[in-house]
Design an enzyme around this catalytic site. Structure first.
Site, PDB file in Angstrom:
ATOM      1  N   MET A 111     -11.514  -6.841   4.720  1.00 39.23           N
ATOM      2  CA  MET A 111     -10.467  -5.943   5.222  1.00 39.23           C
ATOM      3  C   MET A 111     -10.772  -4.471   4.945  1.00 39.23           C
ATOM      4  SD  MET A 111      -6.985  -8.061   4.279  1.00 39.23           S
ATOM      5  CE  MET A 111      -5.947  -6.899   5.163  1.00 39.23           C
ATOM      6  N   PRO A 119     -12.222  -1.986   6.669  1.00 40.82           N
ATOM      7  CA  PRO A 119     -11.804  -0.984   7.655  1.00 40.82           C
ATOM      8  C   PRO A 119     -10.306  -0.677   7.596  1.00 40.82           C
ATOM      9  CG  PRO A 119     -13.347  -2.509   8.653  1.00 40.82           C
ATOM     10  CD  PRO A 119     -12.996  -3.073   7.307  1.00 40.82           C
ATOM     11  N   TYR A 120      -9.503  -1.717   7.395  1.00 42.37           N
ATOM     12  CA  TYR A 120      -8.049  -1.539   7.298  1.00 42.37           C
ATOM     13  C   TYR A 120      -7.694  -0.686   6.084  1.00 42.37           C
ATOM     14  CZ  TYR A 120      -3.190  -2.919   6.368  1.00 42.37           C
ATOM     15  OH  TYR A 120      -1.840  -2.922   6.098  1.00 42.37           O
ATOM     16  N   TYR A 121      -8.284  -1.001   4.943  1.00 41.63           N
ATOM     17  CA  TYR A 121      -7.978  -0.237   3.732  1.00 41.63           C
ATOM     18  C   TYR A 121      -8.517   1.186   3.797  1.00 41.63           C
ATOM     19  CZ  TYR A 121      -5.835  -4.095   1.241  1.00 41.63           C
ATOM     20  OH  TYR A 121      -4.967  -5.085   0.845  1.00 41.63           O
ATOM     21  N   LYS A 174      -5.880   3.040   5.800  1.00 35.20           N
ATOM     22  CA  LYS A 174      -4.667   3.288   5.018  1.00 35.20           C
ATOM     23  C   LYS A 174      -4.912   4.331   3.933  1.00 35.20           C
ATOM     24  CE  LYS A 174      -1.857   0.497   7.115  1.00 35.20           C
ATOM     25  NZ  LYS A 174      -0.776   1.090   7.951  1.00 35.20           N
TER      26      LYS A 174
END
Length: 211
Positions: free
Chosen positions: A127, A129-131, A134
């Protein structure tokens, strides 16, 4: 307050606008991306506007006209690739912050983030890229000069909400989306929540008693 919810058609966003409408403490305007979504929200009695996080900042600024608070609850979703994560979760958030700055009347910007977004060492490889998105969206908001609240929930579930959470010394955990929506509604416009990043998982403290 006049509250502008970006990502109002998402799983948390829908529950947030419904709660805000039921509570009656704020006037809520939902931002959605598709005409059929707009039609559905209008049919259910909501104030609603079309907006595209892949569009330009000026259009977002105009959509926010007359608003006092912004909640960014948008996300590219788990089925999309890293490209959409970059465009929505990072650049869409950045554009929303820029639009709020340019608006000049936004008193509070609430960002829906993720638990451990500030800690690169805690990001799972699957994950990243998501973090990354964010992490940098949060930092942009912190540096924007806007009064902000960043809400960082743990793993999201579709369990029924309990109305109770933990915001102290959080290391890991999960939380129903319904309780995240309730917590977002709770912090809007609260000076006690201004310029804070708040970790959030399920717990034993009533949401109304947390801030």
């Amino acid at each position: 307050m006049n509250v502008f919810v970006i990502g109002a058609n998402g799983q948390i966003g829908k529950q947030l606008v419904e709660r805000l409408k039921q509570d009656g403490k704020h006037e809520v305007t939902a931002m959605v991306r598709k005409q059929e979504q707009l039609d559905e929200f209008k049919a259910n009695g909501y104030q609603v506007v079309l907006g595209d996080l892949e569009g330009d900042v000026e259009t977002l600024k105009q959509a926010m006209s007359g608003m006092d608070a912004v909640v960014f609850a948008a996300g590219s979703g788990g089925s999309t690739g890293a490209d959409k994560t970059l465009l929505i979760d990072l650049d869409g958030a950045a554009k929303s912050v820029e639009a709020a700055q340019a608006n000049g009347n936004i008193k509070h910007f609430v960002m829906l983030s993720a638990l451990k977004a500030e800690d690169r060492s805690a990001w799972p490889d699957s994950m990243k890229p998501y973090y990354v998105a964010k992490h940098h969206a949060d930092r942009l908001l912190e540096q924007s000069g806007l009064d902000y609240t960043i809400v960082r929930p743990g793993a999201l579930t579709d369990d029924a909400g309990t109305g109770k959470v933990n915001v102290d010394n959080v290391s890991t955990g999960e939380i129903p989306r319904a309780d995240v929506a309730a917590f977002l509604a709770h912090v809007i416009g609260r000076q006690e929540a201004a310029n804070k990043a708040i970790d959030l998982v399920k717990g034993d403290t009533a949401i109304e008693e947390t801030i």
